[in-house]
Structures are given as structure tokens and as C-alpha cells.
Enzyme design. Structure first.
Site, PDB file in Angstrom:
ATOM      1  CE  LYS A  33      -1.752   3.234   2.610  1.00  0.00           C
ATOM      2  NZ  LYS A  33      -2.076   4.237   1.630  1.00  0.00           N
TER       3      LYS A  33
ATOM      4  N   GLY B 228       3.516   4.811  13.238  1.00  0.00           N
ATOM      5  CA  GLY B 228       4.409   3.676  13.495  1.00  0.00           C
ATOM      6  C   GLY B 228       4.123   3.034  14.847  1.00  0.00           C
TER       7      GLY B 228
ATOM      8  CD  GLU C 242      14.220   2.353   9.141  1.00  0.00           C
ATOM      9  OE1 GLU C 242      14.592   3.470   9.560  1.00  0.00           O
ATOM     10  OE2 GLU C 242      14.835   1.312   9.405  1.00  0.00           O
TER      11      GLU C 242
ATOM     12  CB  CYS D  99      13.234  10.238   7.124  1.00  0.00           C
ATOM     13  SG  CYS D  99      14.119   9.344   5.859  1.00  0.00           S
TER      14      CYS D  99
ATOM     15  CD  GLU E 199       9.821  13.989  10.963  1.00  0.00           C
ATOM     16  OE1 GLU E 199       8.768  13.416  11.293  1.00  0.00           O
ATOM     17  OE2 GLU E 199      10.708  13.453  10.280  1.00  0.00           O
TER      18      GLU E 199
END
Ligand code: NAP
Length: 495
Positions: free
Chosen positions: A175, A233, A250, A284, A385
Site C-alpha cells: 500500500k 508507526g 522507519e 526523514c 519534526e
């Protein structure tokens, strides 16, 4: 009329059961529709998993070198289609052509690496403690791999996951991010053209909360590889953990570049411009913190602000532009909210700090490269972030202070130090809490044959790329062969 893309399930290109579609638009020109994609539900995932489970019965028995040979052919096809893929990728997610060519090349490199790995998949033999007995181990396939990817590396990340999964003998239900389904579909087309059998690869388009969630909780999906935000995650980890699935995560980053007083400042400047504003800061591994030694702080900030201000922002298809748009309106709003937070926290805005809307840029989600100075470790713009073209500069008094500030962070993906001092280089390699350290290079620049991943909240300890990823996608079978012709009891008969 925009192109209607389809799911690929059980060997057939099919629309969503509901007949509904979602749009994929160009973030540089929001009125441009790149394609329409099936808005799938859980039933489509169930069929894809059933097909993958059935196909696994035969795919697992195909010799790994033969699986690798198909990937070699696929890599050759991708070489032929590189320019077309790069252009499509720039249209669907905005980063400049130089970078989308690089993203595609990383896919090609991963194909060729995986192809050769089909002839390796090394494991161990070890001596037995008994006479006339042999001990060895093999890498064996696991089953159906569920792969969920983000939008910022639309070709490289799906290749990082699907190619080792396939060469290890697993079948795949994939996906891609809803922002980059077109590039992902091309990957599947290429795999099929190269000879991957029906059912071995399946792609299901649709929302993360529905399609992604069903992949994660489907009982016949044995392993999950996810790249994306830490928030999602963590949810995936809990859900998949409940069924003891193997999970590779990740996640986010808040990477820093350190510049010491003995550094080559021109080199460090080139590095930080590329690290902070390449991919519009949406990597990232993007440099979002710049840690400057106090002796060069003022001089370097002056150089940086002048250069950042000159970066040309615009449509990535025009090669004079260096910084493309944010992925969508929501992401640009988040970037702008963080800029307001930074100002309110007392950081000093030195350039940028607003959307770029001049001329044609008004048609997309552009944001000016932004630099804050006077940032402190307590500020949110230092800690969180942002995933946009915003760089926070922090002044430190010496090397130890730089390491301390660097490590004062929830994440630990990539790190960089510019210095000519060999001792400090090696201390940084040892002490920076990150999965990757660059010496005299920016925080970005991964190569596909090296392990990629982070420490702390960047992930759960697995690595993509390089040799470790082949361990993630395979199990170890341990084998003992006793050719003594008698019962030999380990730990008993030999002591
Ligand atoms: P995201 O929102 O977490 O989405 C990632 C993927 O997960 C997408 O395919 C998304 O589908 C899907 N998803 C969303 N909700 C889900 C759910 N409940 N269950 C299962 N799947 C779900 O992340 P993103 O915005 O695409 O990517 C940016 C983030 O990725 C950043 O935090 C960045 O640092 C991280 N990233 C990390 C690495 C690394 O290697 N460490 C590399 C690249 C990016 P939809 O698109 O349909 O929502």
C-alpha cells in the site's frame, strides 16, 4: 480526462469494489490532476492477501538466483523508463527533477543489489560438538509481507522493501502513500513485465486508516514493513505486536549538522543547503538543526542566510528551480504553524518564514527556505519534526557541548559533523546518537548497499538497505545432520 489507475490483485488490474476514486494532484499546480486511484476497502486487501498466500506456495520454491534474475530484468526496464518515472514523480510529489532522477536511480541500484543477493543469502555453518554430525543454518522465506510506504521517496522506499522481500521468497501486498500512488504503480508494472508471477505482488490503493490498517491486522500477513510518521508507526507496532508479527519501523527524524570552528565553511555551507532544503526539507534525513561552534557562528549564519535567500523556489520540472513545493496544503500549513511557534518562542527569523506565492508559485504549495537563529533546546522548533524547509540554528561553545545538544533529541536517524580534526571526527562517530553519521558530508546521501535506519524513536532497531534487510525478510532454519548411525545426545554423551 485524467488517467484512471487500478489496483493489482490476484493477477488482475481492478478498480475498487465501491467504484470510488481518489485524486492525485500536482503540488506545484494544484489544478493539475495527475491521476485517479481506486479508493479501496478492506475486502480488496483480503483478496490481495489470499492471492499472496496462495502464490507463496510456489514462489517460495523458486530458486533465489532465479528470483534475482527477474529483478535484474526489472532493473533493466527501470533504466529504460528512468526519465519518464522521474517526470511523473516530480508531477505527483513536487521534488525537483535532479532529485526524482536520484530517487529512481536508488530504485535501480536496489534492483541490481537484490538481484545479486539472490545468489548469496548467506547463512552459517558451524562445527558440531559431536562426531560425524554437521550443523548449518539456512535463510528461508516467511510468507506474505505487508508493505506500507510514505510519499517522500515514492520509488526508492518501495524498492527498498519489496525487492528484498521478493528475492527472499516472500509474496507482497503493498500500500503506497495516497500522495504518491502513481510512481508506486509503475514499480508494479515493471515487476510484472520482468516476470514476477501473478499473486506474488499485489498493490492496493486507498487510505491508510482502512487499507493500511487491514494489512497490519490481517492474520495471514506475517510481517510488516512500515516507513512513515512516529505516530502511525507506534499504532502499527501495537497492533502487529498483538499477533507477534515481525515489524520493521522507519520513522521520524530531527537530524543535525555540526560545524566546528576548524571546518571548511564553504563545504559545510553547501552541505547544509542540500541537507536542509533539498526535497523541500521533506526527507526523514533532512537537516533541521544546525549546531554551530560559537567562533564561526556569526560568519556562518551570514553566509547561510545569503545563500538560502537565493535558492530558487518553483516547479521541480523547471531545472533552474532548486526547491519544489510542500507535498500538499496541509503540510504547508504545518510548516507555517511551526514558523509562528518559532517566532513566539523567541527564535530569530533570519530568512523565509512565509509561503512563496510569486507568479506561478501561487498555483502550488511552495514555502520559502527559512532559517531561525537563537534557537534553544527547550524550543519546539528544536525538538519536533517539522518536515519542511525550516532550519533551526543553535550556538555551542565546544565539541562536547555540540554532542550534548545533538543528543538532546527523541530521534536518532542521521547526523553530520564538519571538522578537520581527526580526533573529533572519531569521537563524533562514537558519541553521536544516530543510526548514520556523516563526516564532512550533509545528513542526507544514503547508498542502497549500506544499512539505513535510526536509533531511539526513529525506529525499532531494524535496518533497510544493505545486508541486514535480507535478515529481516527471512527466517533462519537450523539444521543438524547426524551421519554417525547412532543416537548422539548433545551435552550428555560428550561430557
Ligand atoms: P504517515 O502519515 O505516517 O503515512 C505513511 C504511510 O502510512 C502512508 O502510506 C499512509 O497512508 C499509511 N497510514 C496512515 N495511517 C495508517 C494506519 N492507521 N495504518 C496503516 N497505515 C497507515 O507518514 P507520511 O506523511 O507519509 O511520511 C512522512 C513521515 O515519514 C515523516 O515522519 C518522516 O520522517 C517519515 N519517514 C521516515 C523515513 C525513515 O526511513 N526513517 C523515511 C521517509 C519518511 P495514506 O497516505 O493513505 O495516509
Amino acid at each position: 480526462m485524467a488517467k484512471e489507475y487500478l489496483n493489482y490483485i490476484a493477477g488482475e488490474w481492478v478498480p475498487a469494489d465501491s467504484g470510488e476514486w481518489f485524486e492525485n494532484r500536482n503540488p506545484a499546480h494544484w489544478d493539475e490532476l495527475v491521476g485517479l486511484f481506486p479508493k479501496s476497502g478492506t475486502a480488496e486487501v483480503d483478496r490481495a492477501v489470499a492471492a499472496a498466500k496462495e502464490a507463496w506456495k510456489t514462489w517460495r520454491l523458486v530458486p533465489a538466483p532465479e528470483r534475482g534474475a527477474i529483478l535484474k530484468t526489472a532493473g533493466d526496464i527501470m533504466v529504460e523508463r528512468k526519465e519518464e518515472i522521474a517526470t511523473l514523480m516530480t508531477r505527483e510529489m513536487g521534488k525537483v527533477l535532479t532529485e526524482t532522477r536520484g530517487d529512481t536511480q536508488e530504485g535501480i541500484d536496489t534492483f541490481y543489489y537484490a538481484a545479486v543477493e539472490g545468489r548469496r543469502l548467506f547463512s552459517h555453518t558451524a562445527p558440531s560438538e559431536m562426531r560425524n554430525k554437521m550443523n548449518m543454518s539456512f535463510r528461508i522465506p516467511i510468507g506474505v509481507a505487508g508493505l506500507i510506504t510514505p510519499w517522500n521517496f515514492p520509488m526508492a522506499i518501495p524498492c527498498w522493501k519489496s525487492l528484498p522481500a521478493l528475492v527472499c521468497g516472500n509474496t507482497v501486498v503493498f500500500k503506497p502513500a495516497s500522495d504518491t500512488p502513481a510512481t508506486a504503480t509503475v514499480l508494479v508494472e515493471i515487476l510484472l513485465e520482468a516476470g514476477i508471477p501473478p499473486g506474488v505482488i499485489n498493490i492496493v490503493h486507498g487510505g491508510g486508516g482502512v487499507v493500511g490498517n487491514r494489512i497490519v491486522n490481517h492474520p495471514d500477513v506475517s510481517l510488516i514493513s512500515f516507513t512513515g510518521s512516529s505516530e502511525i508507526g507506534k499504532q502499527i507496532n501495537s497492533l502487529a505486536g498483538a499477533d507477534l508479527k515481525r515489524v520493521s519501523l522507519e520513522l521520524g527524524g530531527k537530524n543535525a549538522q555540526i560545524v566546528m570552528d576548524d571546518a571548511d565553511l564553504d563545504l559545510a555551507l553547501e552541505g547544509v543547503l542540500w541537507g536542509a532544503f533539498g526535497t523541500t526539507g521533506q526527507r526523514c534525513t533532512a537537516t533541521s538543526r544546525l549546531i554551530l561552534h560559537e567562533k564561526i557562528h556569526d560568519k556562518f549564519v551570514k553566509m547561510l542566510v545569503k545563500a538560502a535567500d537565493k535558492l530558487v523556489v518553483g516547479d521541480g520540472l523547471d531545472e533552474k528551480n532548486k526547491v519544489g513545493p510542500c507535498i500538499n496544503e496541509g503540510q504547508r500549513n504545518i510548516v507555517d504553524e511551526y514558523v509562528q511557534i518559532g517566532k513566539a518562542e523567541g527564535a530569530k527569523l533570519r530568512c523565509g518564514g512565509e509561503p512563496s506565492t510569486e507568479g506561478k508559485n501561487s498555483e502550488g504549495w511552495f514555502y520559502k527556505p527559512t532559517v531561525f537563529t537563537g534557537v534553544t533546546p527547550k524550543m519546539r522548533i528544536f525538538k519536533e519534526e517539522i518536515f519542511g524547509p525550516v532550519l533551526s540554528v543553535i550556538k555551542v561553545k565546544d565539541f562536547d557541548d555540540a554532542v550534548k545538544v545533538h543528543n538532546d533529541c527523541l530521534y536518532g536517524l542521521s547526523s553530520s559533523i564538519y571538522t578537520r580534526d581527526v580526533n573529533n571526527s572519531f569521537r563524533a562517530i562514537r558519541d553521536l546518537e544516530a543510526g548514520i553519521t556523516y563526516v564532512n558530508g550533509p545528513t542526507i546521501g544514503a547508498e542502497c548497499h549500506m544499512p539505513f535506519g535510526g536509533v531511539k524513536q526513529t525506529g525499532n532497531g531494524h535496518r533497510e538497505g544493505g545486508w541486514p534487510v535480507y535478515e529481516f525478510y527471512s527466517e533462519i532454519k537450523t539444521v543438524y545432520v547426524d551421519y554417525s548411525g547412532q543416537l548422539q545426545r548433545a551435552q550428555i554423551d560428550n561430557y
